[in-house]
Write an enzyme that holds these catalytic residues in place. Structure first.
Site, PDB file in Angstrom:
ATOM      1  N   ASP A 130      -4.426  -2.583  -6.623  1.00  0.00           N
ATOM      2  CA  ASP A 130      -5.337  -1.657  -6.160  1.00  0.00           C
ATOM      3  C   ASP A 130      -5.536  -0.660  -7.046  1.00  0.00           C
ATOM      4  O   ASP A 130      -5.021  -0.563  -8.011  1.00  0.00           O
ATOM      5  CB  ASP A 130      -5.178  -1.213  -4.611  1.00  0.00           C
ATOM      6  CG  ASP A 130      -6.295  -1.023  -3.759  1.00  0.00           C
ATOM      7  OD1 ASP A 130      -7.366  -0.835  -4.475  1.00  0.00           O
ATOM      8  OD2 ASP A 130      -6.181  -0.771  -2.675  1.00  0.00           O
ATOM      9  N   ASP A 190      -4.557  -7.260   5.877  1.00  0.00           N
ATOM     10  CA  ASP A 190      -3.990  -8.575   6.821  1.00  0.00           C
ATOM     11  C   ASP A 190      -4.885  -8.469   8.016  1.00  0.00           C
ATOM     12  O   ASP A 190      -5.473  -9.562   8.493  1.00  0.00           O
ATOM     13  CB  ASP A 190      -2.414  -8.334   7.114  1.00  0.00           C
ATOM     14  CG  ASP A 190      -1.661  -8.068   5.989  1.00  0.00           C
ATOM     15  OD1 ASP A 190      -2.090  -8.445   4.815  1.00  0.00           O
ATOM     16  OD2 ASP A 190      -0.800  -7.263   5.660  1.00  0.00           O
ATOM     17  N   THR A 243     -10.923 -12.761   0.293  1.00  0.00           N
ATOM     18  CA  THR A 243     -11.052 -11.137   0.420  1.00  0.00           C
ATOM     19  C   THR A 243     -10.441 -10.097  -0.405  1.00  0.00           C
ATOM     20  O   THR A 243      -9.585  -9.474  -0.070  1.00  0.00           O
ATOM     21  CB  THR A 243     -10.607 -11.049   2.038  1.00  0.00           C
ATOM     22  OG1 THR A 243      -8.900 -11.084   2.104  1.00  0.00           O
ATOM     23  CG2 THR A 243     -11.121 -11.783   3.027  1.00  0.00           C
ATOM     24  N   SER A 282     -13.102  -3.632  -0.402  1.00  0.00           N
ATOM     25  CA  SER A 282     -13.032  -1.989  -0.828  1.00  0.00           C
ATOM     26  C   SER A 282     -13.609  -1.937  -2.359  1.00  0.00           C
ATOM     27  O   SER A 282     -13.234  -2.705  -2.960  1.00  0.00           O
ATOM     28  CB  SER A 282     -12.019  -1.347  -0.476  1.00  0.00           C
ATOM     29  OG  SER A 282     -11.115  -1.882  -1.172  1.00  0.00           O
TER      30      SER A 282
END
Length: 320
Positions: free
Chosen positions: A126, A243, A156, A195
């Site tokens: 991230d 998740d 995702t 995101s």
């Protein structure tokens, strides 16, 4: 389905979820199983690890399942001829051989059922303050890129993971749409960048997620629908959100196969309900002026049952 026919049972839908298990709290299978069951799915879980709690706590203890042990569990299902699934769901993994075994299992299950949908959250890392870093071993990237993503149907990634998988950087929304096209070309027909650090039209207090759904019509022509979802930022570090997101996206894309926009709206809205309830409750527990700790920030999953089951749409998607 007609509203009046609400009582007719849907065909049983079975998910094989290969994820972490924690004794306390909600990450991995603990974050995915309850929402899927509430939404009517049969969930068969393989626990890739069993830890006391997630690794964001000061202490954690437990066991890790290796690829041979994963194979052994799958062999047991196969011997009993109960290895037919509609969905496979996977998330955080640290081990390349385990991940390679997952790919083998998915490929075999797709031979059993050609309609099987593999939902993969390619968890690798991230961005913090604009700097990306990997929190899994580097050698997982080529396995995800070359083996996993090609057999996945829905992925995702966050922005950083999408950049890693494609080798391209995202600076603008246009870049992100191109990256999603590259990801489609690698295999998956549904891509959601969960995101990003893109500038939200609604302002800095909003987080942008982008979705792209590519369908091939009967005559062979392809249509791609792209959407943007802006959701209010919640000022806390949660664990298990990815998740939960992947599990709910699986459920809502299943229930709205021809309405990707609504599936995303319901997923993100339910997410928002859970996070708002969690932060509110965590702040009360922590007390005035104190920062909530890991235990206090565990997702309020059970308390959010109604929101998960029937989310009021509080976040709208924009068709791009």
């Amino acid at each position: 389905r007609a509203g009046g026919a609400a009582m007719e049972p849907e065909r049983e839908c079975r998910v094989l979820s290969i994820q972490s298990h924690v004794v306390r709290g909600y990450v991995g299978n603990k974050a995915a199983t309850f929402p899927l069951q509430v939404l009517g799915f049969e969930v068969d879980t393989v626990n890739s690890v069993q830890f006391s709690n997630h690794t964001g706590y000061a202490h954690w203890k437990g066991q890790v399942l290796n690829s041979d042990e994963l194979h052994e569990l799958y062999e047991g299902l196969k011997l009993n001829k109960v290895n037919r699934y509609d969905y496979v769901l996977t998330g955080y993994t640290r081990d390349t051989s385990f991940l390679a075994m997952v790919v083998d299992i998915v490929q075999e299950l797709k031979q059993q059922n050609s309609n099987l949908v593999y939902v993969c959250d390619p968890v690798m890392g991230d961005k913090w303050n604009g700097e990306g870093s990997m929190y899994v071993p580097k050698d997982l990237l080529p396995v995800y890129r070359d083996k996993v993503v090609p057999v996945a149907d829905i992925i995702t990634p966050n922005q950083f993971e999408a950049e890693l998988l494609t080798g391209r950087k995202i600076y603008t929304e246009k870049d992100a749409l191109e990256v999603m096209d590259v990801l489609h070309a690698m295999g998956p027909e549904t891509v959601v960048i969960t995101s990003s650090d893109l500038q939200a039209p609604l302002g800095n207090d909003y987080l942008i997620a982008l979705g792209s759904h590519r369908k091939t019509k009967a005559d062979g022509t392809r249509i791609t629908q792209r959407i943007r979802v802006e959701s209010p930022k919640v000022d806390a570090v949660f664990v298990g959100t990815g998740d939960l997101f992947a599990a709910m996206l699986l459920a809502w894309t299943h229930k709205h196969p021809n309405n990707f926009k609504v599936a995303c709206e319901k997923t993100v809205s339910a997410m928002q309900h859970v996070l708002q309830r969690t932060i509110k409750s965590a702040k009360v527990q922590a007390g005035e002026g104190n920062k909530p700790n890991s235990a206090q920030l565990e997702l309020r999953m059970v308390q959010s049952k109604k929101d998960i089951e029937n989310p009021e749409i509080i976040v709208k998607a924009t068709v791009l």
